[in-house]
Structures are given as structure tokens and as C-alpha cells.
Scaffold this active site. Structure first.
Site, short mmCIF file in Angstrom:
data_model
loop_
_atom_site.label_atom_id
_atom_site.label_comp_id
_atom_site.label_asym_id
_atom_site.label_seq_id
_atom_site.Cartn_x
_atom_site.Cartn_y
_atom_site.Cartn_z
CB CYS A 215 -0.91 0.03 1.23
SG CYS A 215 -2.09 -1.31 1.26
CG HIS A 294 12.21 -1.70 3.51
ND1 HIS A 294 11.85 -2.81 4.22
CD2 HIS A 294 11.90 -1.94 2.21
CE1 HIS A 294 11.33 -3.69 3.39
NE2 HIS A 294 11.35 -3.19 2.17
CG HIS A 378 -3.63 20.74 3.99
ND1 HIS A 378 -4.80 21.18 4.58
CD2 HIS A 378 -3.17 21.77 3.24
CE1 HIS A 378 -5.03 22.42 4.20
NE2 HIS A 378 -4.06 22.81 3.39
CG HIS A 382 -2.46 3.82 3.70
ND1 HIS A 382 -3.17 3.63 2.53
CD2 HIS A 382 -2.42 2.61 4.31
CE1 HIS A 382 -3.53 2.36 2.46
NE2 HIS A 382 -3.08 1.71 3.51
CG HIS A 411 -17.83 7.29 5.69
ND1 HIS A 411 -18.73 7.80 4.79
CD2 HIS A 411 -18.57 6.69 6.64
CE1 HIS A 411 -19.96 7.54 5.19
NE2 HIS A 411 -19.90 6.87 6.31
CG ASN A 415 -7.11 0.11 2.62
OD1 ASN A 415 -6.48 0.62 1.70
ND2 ASN A 415 -6.51 -0.56 3.60
#
Lengths: 488, 433
Positions: A215, A294, A378, A382, A411, A415
Site C-alpha cells: 500500500c 524500510h 495538511h 494512508h 468512509h 481502503n
């Protein structure tokens, strides 16, 4: 304001403007000196300047010009984000909770306990009734095939790239670099080849296809496109990020794998990056930093999001219980790397002193989390799940409004994996909150375990009508996402 | 049974669900009126046949589904599911669960199919589902699209009577066709919950429930189909316009086609039945001219007609005029039988007594797909009680098999063993069937 707070503010101001303050004070000192000189001393100063040989003058001028050129040339080429587009699924792909439960019940593979588990997860997931699943999911019985995955890819990718070309008025043949990322679906020829084929792009296009990177791959794609743009002048880069989920619906009974069914939904985004001068004028954002960390070296983090077969040989993506904790640790490492680049000096000094203290003085000191609200306007975290967003928000000390974009994206769209930071950015724009000069922080989290950040600065004010994916529903947001009761 | 074995297999079954295009608000609920609960054990099954041509051919499943999303936005309770209150009263939770779509193929051409003499051939073209036993997930509406070898299409539409009567159901499916054809919407009504309907004035209950056109059945629990003692079968036949005029001419006074056909069948049935009954029948009229109180409602006029003498001995005109001069609609009295809290007991209306249903005004042939009207419509009701039901339907002139004569289509839903003798009687006495 109390004395302590006032003192703190003064210190912050002092540190943050240290260079400016020292420059101004030395200039002031020099000026006072010069003013204090008598008229014949000024005359002497002036004659001494005139005594300079023409040669030396030229030499200094040349040196100055060379140094200035070297300085400007060595600065990295600015990378602009011209515009981006998010995929808006058609109404026919809408998958309300009731339909999800109905179809799951009709699927004979699921045991009653699995259906009950999925229902509980859905209720607390933070997803709304408007999320979408690809066309293959709407059929009973559910039969995913490679052809259907390709269908979903074409549906999502072509739609979102069309949108982007329309918004930016760039032609497909003007694209020099193409980066596509899709973690789980990786056909041959690749999805990037599919785009080159559809849009008849140039033969010398530099195309890349990233798969398996989870992702957070959206930010990785931006990083790769940036590297390409730093090397190749006068170029446009098209970055397309998506997750094709047709064949990823887990049809078994292992709970850690059923979670994904409840959370992952159809989505995608396309972004146009450029280093061309003519795009500079209409570009929305400038890319300031990309920081990638990582955690694969740690076994627990490596296995945290893991695709494998269950006892019945059904393939699914297993999400471990430690996910939130590991994500938190990954975020900490990322902000340690990002901090020095973006935080004001005052925060950096505090963080440094705190680290020193914990290392040498007393390990029991609470670790100081720099206040990132001072660095950014802002935040696009994720939208991995309600718990992850809440946890990130708490760790970064963000207010409800600052996590709103992430929660509302979860919402409305669910995802959507690597494209969720783009939906969140779209939300901020659609709400009319993006102003020139605002700094945006996009955080991607994903398998590996990786935490990647991208920092953007807004170059022009963005109109609300420019955002298309949120256009028809933005006025209904924000909503209070309460826990749903699906039983009754 | 032998006839069924010859029916060409309908194959290639694919199921999917279509939900409303936009989110119905959270916790939206559609309350069911008492009369709705009385009708809950009945299901309306319609099959529309469309001839093959380039318009019908061009309708892919995607094109057929596309207008369904805005359609269900209007009729969102239809996409909901049954839930029960704590006291047990059913209501509709508008949770956007959707309507079920079935796609099938038939190996025969439409012409060949319509040549099949089996009266129950329509059963293959419309899903025979009922509500329950898993009420939480049972859809109210099923739509089946069957493609014939020649390109013709049959649309099977199954509707749960709990949501509304035949006019409601037909308006519902006709709206879909209007959206498909992009014609301006003729439906201006809004959904109204039963609370906004006119207040019910309390009516004195008749002394005996036998006089009411309902029958209380054993509690069906969550499986909403009442069991019959006799095996029910269907048979349909056409009565041409000329024949009706002939019959009307024989009697004095103004008798409508529905009344004369009903009287005919009542008399013949009485002749063939051992008990020479039935003496009381239920008349159901669908009044298209009356203003409806909402998009979804059960507003058919139900009343009982009682014959003092054995019907086989009564003249047709006498029976017909009894039918014409119906009592006051007994809907309100029926409604009062239902307990407000629990929604019990369970009733059936069609087949409690022999029921004659006037479907003449129901716009079945208005289902227009981009200018194409159906060439034939078959209609039946499932969940009919042992006494049976007779439907009198339109049969426009241009429909298939009408020989250009128009008239009326009669659908008999009766115990299996009554149909052949009835057919004989009708043929010999009146030259119909």
C-alpha cells in the site's frame, strides 16, 4: 500567556530565525561602523577601493559569477505536480453492507463464524455504504478470473488516465516517463504496457511497472518518477497507482485473511509530474521531499502483512494483530528521517537534546515527538483502517480536522491501498482548504513493512470545482462515523 | 409431468444483485400496513415476451441493468429486507440490499416456445422464490432475463404482494422500462409511509369471519408460503372479443366482460364440483382510476359475493349482476383483523374463497422497451389457497396467438383435478377454453 509559554515562544523565534538575525545584526554593526567614520576616512576607504587593479576586479567578478552559476546549477531541478485525478467508481459498482452480507451468506465456502466475523469487522471498519467493488464481485457465484481482473484494470486505469489528460490538456505522446504500481495483480504484458498500448504512447517512453510493493507503493512510484525527472530534463512523468482486487477476494475461513475482504475497495489515481518550464505556471504542487524507510530487516514487521495460502490452499493476505504497533514504529523511524528536512530549527533542537538526554542522561525520559503541525498544513495518512488512522493521529498529536481527510476517504471510498493519499488530497481540495504556500504531508504505509512520506508545497490556490471524484458528495462531509449495527 | 420433461432446458443461469444507485439514509425504515401483512403470503409472477429485432437484440445485460440504479433510488424499500420488531411485527429495513437479477438462455426460438401447449411453461422463465426461510436476506423482487435462440427475450418478474398490489407492481416495472427508454418520467408520486394514509375509521366487525374474504392459516413462521392441501395447477385460455359480445348479447342489461366471464366460470365450476359450490366468492378489483396514496400500496378492492342458491342453478345474468353490485370494500375490516403489535395472525386472501381478480385495468402491455411492446404476457399468482383463483387479463389485438381478435385472457389457478372437467364444461356449454 504565562511566562513559561512566552519564554518558549521567544526561544522558538530565536532559533528559527537564527541566520536571519545574525546576518541583520552584523550588517547593522558594519553600517554603524561606516556611519561612525569621518568624511576623510570615507575618502581614504573610497581611494583604496579605486586602487584595485582592473585585473583583480575582473577576477573577483568572474569568480562571483562562476560560484553563483555552480550554486544554481547544483540545486536539484524542481519537480512539479501539474494535476492529479482520482477514480470515481460508477453507481453500478456500489456495494452496500447489506449486499456484502447477502453475497457472503450465499457463498458456500464461508462458515457461519466467518460470516459473523466479517459482519463485526464491517460494523467497526469506518467504511460507509458507498464504497465499491469491481463488477466480478456482483455476480453469484463469485468467479474471479484473470480476464475479469484485466477488465477491472481497464475500467479503473483508462478512466482515471482519461480524466487526467482532460484536466491537464497534456497529450499521451507528450509523456516521457510512465510509472504504474499495482501490488497484487501483475499480468504480462504489464499494466504500464497496457496503458502505452491504449494511448499509443511514444516508442522511446521510459516505462516502469512496480508490483508486490504494497500500500505504500504510491509514494515509491512518485520517488521513482522524481529520480527519472532529475536525470532527464524537460520531461513529463505519468504516475498511475491502483490496486486491482478482483482476484484477491479471500474465499476461506482464516480470520486474519478475512479482514482484507472487509476493508479493501476499488480505487485508483493518476498523477502528472513534470520538470518542464511551461508546466510550472499551471502546476498545483511542487515536490519538496520523499523519505522512504524500510523495516523488512525486522522479522515481525516483515511478516505483518503477508500473502500466503491457508490450510485449504486458498490464497489471502494475512494482516497480523501487531499491525497498528508496527505501523507506529515505522512511522517513528520515518519521522526521524523526515524531521531534519521539514521541521523548524526549534523543533529539531528540542528533538536532538531529547535524544541526547535519553541516550546519556536518563533512558526513562519520554521521547519527544516533534510537533509536525508546525511543519505542515495538511495531512494525508494512508486510509488503512480506522485504528491505524487514529493511532497515527494520536502519535502526531493531530486534531480531528487534521485527520478528517483520511477518515472521510476511508468512509467514502474504503481502503483503496496505494491511491488513498490521493483521494485524501482530493478531499482537502474539494473542501476548499488548499491555499498557495500550504505544505502537505502524504504518508504511505504498507507491506514490507514500509513507511514512505512525500512532502508537497502548494503553488497556487486550488478551486473546489477542480476536484471531480468528491464533487457530488463533498457537501455531505464530514460525517460522524459511528459504529454500525448490521444485525438489526 | 411428462409435459415438463419435454420443455427445453433453460440453461446458463447467472445470478447477480442490483442495488439503488445512491445511499438510502441510515436506519431508513418502511412501515408495512395491516393490509400489506394480510397479503404477505401471495406472490405475483409475470412473464413478458419480446419479439426478436435489432432493438431487443441490442439490449445487453449492462444496458438492462443501467436504469435500475436510479429506478431503485425511487423505490428504495423494494431493495430492502424484512425485519421484525420486538413484538414480531414485520417491517422493511431499507438497507439497499437490492433486487436479484437472473440471466438465462433458452435453446429454442421464441416462436417454438410460444407453441408449447404446457400451461405451466412460464414457471421456467420467472424465479419461483418466496420470502423466507431466511427472511433477513430474501429479496422482494426477482427479475429474470431469458434470451431465446432467435434473439427474442422474456422478462420474468416476480413481486412479493406484501409491498403492493398488481397496479403497484406493474407501475414499478413500467418505470424501469421508461428509464431504459429515456422517456420522460410519468411517475410523479412519492413514497408515503402508511402513517400518512387516511385514518382508519373503526368498523364493526361482522359476526362471523366466514363472511370475510380471508382465511386464517397456520402460523407460517419465517417461511412465507402457505401450504395447500390440493396440488394447484394453472391453465390459461383466450376468449375472443366476438365471443364476449355474443355472451353479453344473450343477457339483458349492461354487463362488463369481467362480470360475465366470472359468472360463466363460477357457474361451470359449480356444475363440476362435488359440493356444487362455492356459494361465496371473493371479487378483487384493481381500480386504475382511483388516486393512489403512494408508490407502494395494497389498494385493490376486495369484497365477498354470496349466492343464496347453488350457483350451477343460477342464471349467468343473475350471477353477473351479483358480482357487479359488490358489497362495500371489506379491506378495512380485513385490516382490523391484524394485530397492530405482532402482525399476526397469518392470512391468505386469494383462494380463501374462489377469487375472481379483475386485471383488465392493469397496464401489463405498457412495458415498452425503447418503443417495443411485449407480444404476449403471462400472469399468475403463487400462494393461492385451495379454493383457487381466476384472473381476467387484457389481451390486446396485436398480441401473439390472439389471431388479431383481442378479447380477454383467462388464467385459472385451481386444484389440478378440477381443471380438465372445467375445460370440458366450458367448451361444451359455452364454446370457450
Amino acid at each position: 500567556m504565562s511566562i513559561a509559554e512566552y519564554f518558549k515562544l521567544c526561544c522558538h523565534c530565536l532559533f528559527n530565525n537564527f541566520l536571519a538575525i545574525s546576518l541583520v545584526s552584523s550588517l547593522m554593526a558594519a553600517l554603524i561602523e561606516v556611519l561612525g567614520l569621518g568624511p576623510d576616512e570615507v575618502q581614504k576607504l573610497w581611494t583604496s577601493f579605486q586602487a584595485f587593479d582592473a585585473f583583480y576586479l575582473l577576477f573577483f567578478w568572474l569568480a562571483f559569477i562562476v560560484l553563483a552559476t555552480v550554486y544554481f546549477m547544483s540545486r536539484p531541478r524542481p519537480i512539479y505536480l501539474v494535476d492529479f485525478a482520482c477514480y470515481k467508481p460508477p453507481a453500478s459498482c456500489r456495494f452496500p453492507f447489506s449486499k456484502f452480507m447477502n453475497h457472503s451468506t450465499k457463498n458456500e465456502v464461508f462458515e457461519p463464524s466467518s460470516i459473523e466475523f466479517q459482519r463485526k469487522i464491517l460494523e467497526r471498519s469506518g467504511l460507509g455504504e458507498d464504497t465499491s467493488l469491481p463488477p466480478a464481485h456482483h455476480v453469484i457465484p463469485f468467479t474471479p478470473t484473470m480476464a475479469k481482473s484485466r477488465e477491472e484494470s481497464e475500467l479503473v486505469l483508462f478512466s482515471v488516465v482519461d480524466s487526467l489528460f482532460r484536466k491537464t490538456k497534456v497529450k499521451p505522446r507528450d509523456i516521457d516517463i510512465l510509472v504504474v504500481n499495482c501490488s497484487l495483480f501483475s499480468p504480462t504484458p504489464s499494466l504500464s504496457a497496457m496503458i502505452v498500448n491504449k494511448y499509443k504512447m511514444r516508442g522511446n517512453i521510459r516505462s516502469f511497472n512496480l508490483s508486490g510493493m504494497g500500500c505504500s507503493a504510491g509514494i515509491i512510484s512518485i520517488d521513482l518518477a522524481r529520480d527519472e525527472l532529475l536525470v532527464h530534463a524537460n520531461s513529463n512523468a505519468l504516475v498511475v497507482t491502483t490496486e486491482i482486487i478482483t482476484e484477491q477476494w479471500y474465499t476461506g475461513n482464516r480470520r486474519s485473511m478475512l479482514l482484507a475482504n472487509c476493508l479493501f475497495r476499488m480505487g485508483g489515481a493518476a498523477v502528472l509530474l513534470s520538470n518542464k518550464r511551461q508546466e510550472k505556471r499551471k502546476a498545483k504542487y511542487e515536490l519538496l521531499h520523499v523519505v522512504r524507510t524500510h523495516h523488512g530487516a525486522d522479522d515481525r514487521a516483515y511478516r505483518c502483512v503477508y500473502q500466503e495460502e491457508d490450510a485449504e490452499k486458498k490464497i489471502g493476505v494475512s494482516l497480523s494483530r501487531d499491525l497498528t504497533a508496527i505501523a507506529g514504529a515505522a512511522l517513528k523511524a520515518n519521522i526521524a528521517a523526515l524531521g531534519p528536512l521539514v521541521l523548524p530549527l526549534s523543533e529539531q533542537v528540542l528533538f536532538f537534546l531529547n535524544t541526547l538526554g535519553r541516550r546519556f542522561a536518563n533512558p526513562k525520559w519520554r521521547p519527544y515527538v516533534p510537533d509536525f503541525r508546525k511543519a505542515f498544513d495538511h495531512f494525508c495518512i494512508h486510509a488503512g483502517g480506522k485504528a491505524v488512522i487514529l493511532d497515527m493521529g494520536t502519535k502526531l498529536r493531530l486534531s480531528e480536522e487534521q485527520t478528517e481527510a483520511s477518515r472521510m476517504t476511508l468512509h467514502r471510498f474504503g481502503n483503496t491501498s496505494s491511491s488513498s493519499p490521493w483521494y485524501e488530497l482530493g478531499y482537502v481540495e474539494a473542501k476548499g482548504r488548499m491555499r498557495k504556500g500550504d505544505r502537505v504531508w502524504q504518508i504511505g504505509l504498507g507491506s514490507g513493512f514500509k513507511c514512505n512520506s512525500a512532502v508537497w508545497r502548494c503553488r497556487r490556490s486550488v478551486g473546489r470545482e477542480e476536484e471531480e471524484a468528491w464533487a457530488d458528495c463533498i457537501d455531505q462531509y464530514p460525517v460522524q462515523v459511528a459504529e454500525r449495527d448490521l444485525q438489526h | 409431468m411428462a409435459a415438463e420433461a419435454e420443455l427445453p432446458a433453460i440453461h446458463g443461469r447467472k445470478l447477480s444483485t442490483v442495488v439503488p444507485g445512491s445511499v438510502t439514509g441510515e436506519a431508513a425504515v418502511y412501515e408495512l400496513a395491516n393490509i400489506d401483512l394480510v397479503m404477505k403470503l401471495h406472490y405475483l409472477r409475470t412473464v413478458y415476451y419480446f419479439k426478436a429485432d435489432e432493438i431487443i437484440d441490442s439490449l445487453t445485460i449492462k444496458a438492462l441493468k443501467e436504469p435500475m440504479f436510479p429506478w431503485l433510488d425511487v423505490y428504495y424499500p423494494v431493495a430492502g429486507r424484512i425485519r421484525r420488531t420486538e413484538a414480531g411485527r414485520p417491517f422493511v429495513k431499507c438497507n439497499d440490499c437490492g433486487v436479484r437479477i437472473v440471466e438465462t438462455k433458452c435453446g429454442q426460438t421464441l416462436e417454438e416456445w410460444l407453441e408449447i401447449k404446457d400451461s405451466s411453461r412460464w414457471r421456467q422463465l420467472v424465479p419461483e422464490k418466496v420470502l423466507g426461510p431466511d427472511l433477513h436476506f430474501s429479496p422482494f423482487v426477482f427479475i429474470q432475463f431469458t434470451r431465446f435462440k432467435c434473439g427474442g427475450m422474456a422478462i420474468g418478474f416476480s413481486w412479493s404482494h406484501i409491498l403492493g398490489d398488481a397496479i403497484t407492481a406493474t407501475n414499478f416495472i413500467n418505470l424501469w422500462a421508461q428509464l431504459l427508454s429515456n422517456s420522460p418520467l410519468k411517475c410523479q408520486q412519492h413514497l408515503l409511509s402508511p402513517e400518512t394514509k387516511t385514518e382508519k375509521t373503526p368498523i364493526k366487525l361482522p359476526a362471523s369471519m366466514e363472511l370475510l374474504p380471508v382465511k386464517q392459516v397456520e402460523h407460517v413462521g419465517d417461511s412465507w408460503l402457505s401450504l395447500n392441501n390440493s396440488k394447484m395447477a394453472t391453465h390459461s385460455f383466450q376468449i375472443t372479443e366476438e365471443k364476449i359480445k355474443q355472451l353479453q348479447a344473450k343477457e339483458s342489461g349492461q354487463i362488463s366482460s369481467f362480470e360475465i366471464i366470472s359468472a360463466l366460470i363460477w357457474q361451470c365450476l359449480s356444475k363440476i364440483r362435488k359440493d356444487k359450490g362455492p356459494k361465496s366468492v371473493t371479487i378483487c378489483r384493481n381500480d386504475t382510476s382511483a388516486k393512489r396514496s403512494g408508490l407502494l400500496s395494497n389498494e385493490q378492492k376486495i369484497s365477498t359475493v354470496v349466492s343464496d342458491f347453488v350457483p350451477s342453478k343460477v342464471a349467468i345474468s343473475e350471477l353477473a349482476s351479483m358480482i357487479a353490485k359488490q358489497e362495500v370494500a371489506e379491506t378495512k375490516m380485513i385490516e382490523d383483523l391484524v394485530d397492530g403489535q405482532s402482525g399476526t395472525p397469518d392470512f391468505i386472501v386469494y383462494g380463501a374463497n374462489l377469487t375472481f381478480i379483475d386485471m383488465e385495468g392493469v397496464p401489463l402491455y405498457e412495458l415498452e422497451l425503447k418503443g417495443r411492446k411485449p407480444i404476449h404476457v403471462e400472469y399468475s399468482i403463487d400462494g393461492v389457497g385451495d379454493e383457487g383463483a381466476v384472473l381476467v387479463l387484457q389481451c390486446p389485438q396485436q398480441t401473439y396467438g390472439s389471431g388479431g381478435n383481442g378479447g380477454k385472457m383467462v388464467m385459472l389457478i385451481l386444484p389440478e383435478d378440477q381443471i380438465p372437467p372445467l375445460q370440458e364444461e366450458l367448451q361444451s356449454a359455452w364454446g370457450v377454453a
